[in-house]
Design an enzyme around this catalytic site. Structure first.
Site, PDB file in Angstrom:
ATOM      1  CE  LYS A 112       2.903  -4.663   4.497  1.00 59.27           C
ATOM      2  NZ  LYS A 112       3.566  -4.694   5.824  1.00 59.27           N
TER       3      LYS A 112
HETATM    4  C1  LIG Z   1       4.149  -3.635   6.502  1.00 61.75           C
HETATM    5  C2  LIG Z   1       4.361  -3.784   7.959  1.00 61.75           C
HETATM    6  C3  LIG Z   1       4.517  -2.669   8.809  1.00 61.75           C
HETATM    7  C4  LIG Z   1       4.544  -1.238   8.284  1.00 61.75           C
HETATM    8  O1  LIG Z   1       3.284  -0.832   7.804  1.00 61.75           O
HETATM    9  P1  LIG Z   1       3.181   0.445   6.833  1.00 61.75           P
HETATM   10  O2  LIG Z   1       1.764   0.496   6.410  1.00 61.75           O
HETATM   11  O3  LIG Z   1       4.113   0.152   5.689  1.00 61.75           O
HETATM   12  O4  LIG Z   1       3.597   1.631   7.605  1.00 61.75           O
HETATM   13  C5  LIG Z   1       4.657  -2.898  10.170  1.00 61.75           C
HETATM   14  N1  LIG Z   1       4.671  -4.151  10.669  1.00 61.75           N
HETATM   15  C6  LIG Z   1       4.534  -5.243   9.888  1.00 61.75           C
HETATM   16  C7  LIG Z   1       4.571  -6.590  10.517  1.00 61.75           C
HETATM   17  C8  LIG Z   1       4.369  -5.104   8.519  1.00 61.75           C
HETATM   18  O5  LIG Z   1       4.237  -6.203   7.745  1.00 61.75           O
END
Ligand SMILES: *Cc1c(COP(=O)(O)O)cnc(C)c1O
Length: 462
Positions: A112
């Site tokens: 993220k």
């Molecule tokens: C947010 C997240 C996901 C999922 O990603 P999306 O874009 O919501 O599908 C997977 N793994 C981790 C570690 C995350 O923080």
């Protein structure tokens, strides 16, 4: 470049306005009016370029005239300078034809950061130019909140308030939110669950008097600018493995469908992606929908990959919009049905979805077994989310096409699950090894809208 809503009934906006707004007024999600193609020669020319340069070339057509080229380059450079790896998103090989794209070298050790760090710099540049100031409010089950705090800490034009469920996030996640010392950062520990935090944030956005008074803004995963930032690493990794002359496939640990949808955009731009594979944990609504057409949420079952524990996958609406031939009223109808309990995707739309996406799920046992096996066979410690991806990728491999699995978090972010599965304790990277010694600063608050709004008004002087 103009942006339109998936529900077809909201004002058309510029990139800048769509970014600052987040959710469209008709409840829909913003998408570019058309997807700018990238020619094969332009993709070939990405070979040997830095991550930041690829980011500039891939995202430039989407931002219109919001920033000059120099401004945009500067924004990208500032966004990614704090990453702990020169390549930003390095590829490592797991097996013959199977690669792991490590997206966890940012400041909070999860993918993220790629989107949040960029959006922090985009907001700051835009707000300063317009003489505005906003108050970012978000709810988190862990990763999004820490990524937002890291992205906005110390910026002049932004206050950031993050609501997290008290005693329901991991210690690393909590410390990442409570240890930044900048005065514009506010971690609020709410008595309750993640759903309570999310509901209070929604309430604040619906309290128009409050919303306007404090200049509320959101940066949740439906913000188009976040999706756009994630398109970049599909290009860098595919090019490293031979694109545009060779196809690659991707497996993506999926929750809100933001990350994998970025892969869909890369493919629509012209990147030769063979398969995009949605990997879910036991909360498998997306896998069920792609196999049976039925999209009916039932209760979330907590898992060892908590960032994928979702009931309603917000960005899936964007994929539905294309599957329904860009018919906003059809999407609006589905979302109405969802409010009544669920919907079933039409046969035509299901076929369109399946042309782009495959899917699979990993049980808790399969996830743990994958962490253990990879640690033994390759020495690579996977976080549980990445392990879900690797498990599903292995069951979907086509030996003729290289597979890239996205590693979405660093194993040290989920030490308990990793250690239980592998017997190995994943150490924090050197640059944050003092996380457990830093002083924490947090405000405890009841699950009460008035109490939360009072804190925000007081801290922002409104
Ligand atoms: C947010 C997240 C996901 C999922 O990603 P999306 O874009 O919501 O599908 C997977 N793994 C981790 C570690 C995350 O923080």
């Amino acid at each position: 470049m103009q942006y339109i809503s998936t529900r077809g009934d909201a004002p058309v906006l510029s990139f800048e306005a769509a970014m600052l707004t987040g959710l469209a007024r008709d409840g829909g999600l913003y998408l570019p009016e058309s997807i700018p193609p990238m020619l094969s020669a332009d993709i070939a020319a990405l070979h040997g370029q830095s991550y930041d340069e690829v980011a500039f070339r891939v995202m430039r057509p989407f931002i219109g005239d919001t920033f000059t080229d120099d401004e945009f380059r500067e924004i990208i450079a500032r966004a990614y300078e704090g990453f702990g790896h020169a390549a930003r998103a390095p590829l490592v090989q797991l097996d013959q034809g199977h690669f792991l794209l490590e997206l966890f070298h940012g400041p909070t050790l999860a993918f993220k950061d790629f989107a949040m760090q960029l959006i922090g710099q985009l907001f700051e540049a835009s707000l300063k130019r317009n003489g505005q100031r906003v108050c970012i409010v978000g709810a988190t089950s862990g990763d999004t909140g820490s990524a937002a705090i890291e992205a906005f800490r110390g910026l002049d034009a932004v206050d950031v308030f993050i609501l997290y469920p008290h005693e329901r996030v991991s210690e690393v996640q909590r410390r990442q939110m409570t240890t930044p010392s900048e005065s514009n950062v506010h971690a609020l520990a709410v008595t309750g669950h993640f759903d309570d935090c999310q509901a209070r944030v929604k309430d604040m956005f619906n309290d128009f008097e409050f919303r306007d008074a404090v200049g509320l803004a959101g940066v949740n995963s439906i913000n188009w600018a976040r999706v756009l930032a994630q398109v970049v690493y599909y290009f860098t990794s595919a090019v490293a493995l031979g694109a545009p002359h060779r196809k690659v496939s991707f497996t993506v640990p999926t929750g809100n469908f933001g990350d994998i949808f970025a892969g869909y955009i890369a493919k629509q731009m012209g990147l030769p992606i063979d398969r995009l594979i949605v990997a879910t944990n036991q909360n498998d609504i997306l896998h069920r929908c792609l196999t049976t057409s039925d999209y009916t949420p039932d209760g979330v079952i907590p898992s060892i990959s908590p960032s994928m524990d979702i009931q309603v996958s917000s960005n899936f609406e964007r994929a539905l919009y294309y599957a329904y031939d860009q018919d906003g009223s059809a999407v609006a109808q589905l979302m109405d049905e969802l409010r009544q309990g669920g919907f079933s995707v039409s046969q035509g739309a299901l076929q369109a979805l399946r042309e782009s996406f495959d899917s699979g799920r990993a049980s808790e046992e399969e996830t743990s077994a994958t962490i253990a096996r990879l640690s033994e066979k390759t020495g690579e410690l996977l976080c549980p989310h990445s392990a879900v991806g690797v498990h599903v990728a292995e069951t979907h491999r086509d030996p003729a096409v290289p597979m890239i699995t996205l590693a979405t978090a660093h194993p040290a972010k989920f030490p308990a699950a990793v250690e239980a599965a592998s017997g190995q304790h994943p150490p924090l990277p050197e640059r944050m090894s003092d996380l457990y010694e830093r002083a924490e600063r947090v405000t405890r608050v009841e699950n009460d809208l008035g109490a939360i709004e009072d804190i925000i008004r007081e801290r922002t002087g409104h």
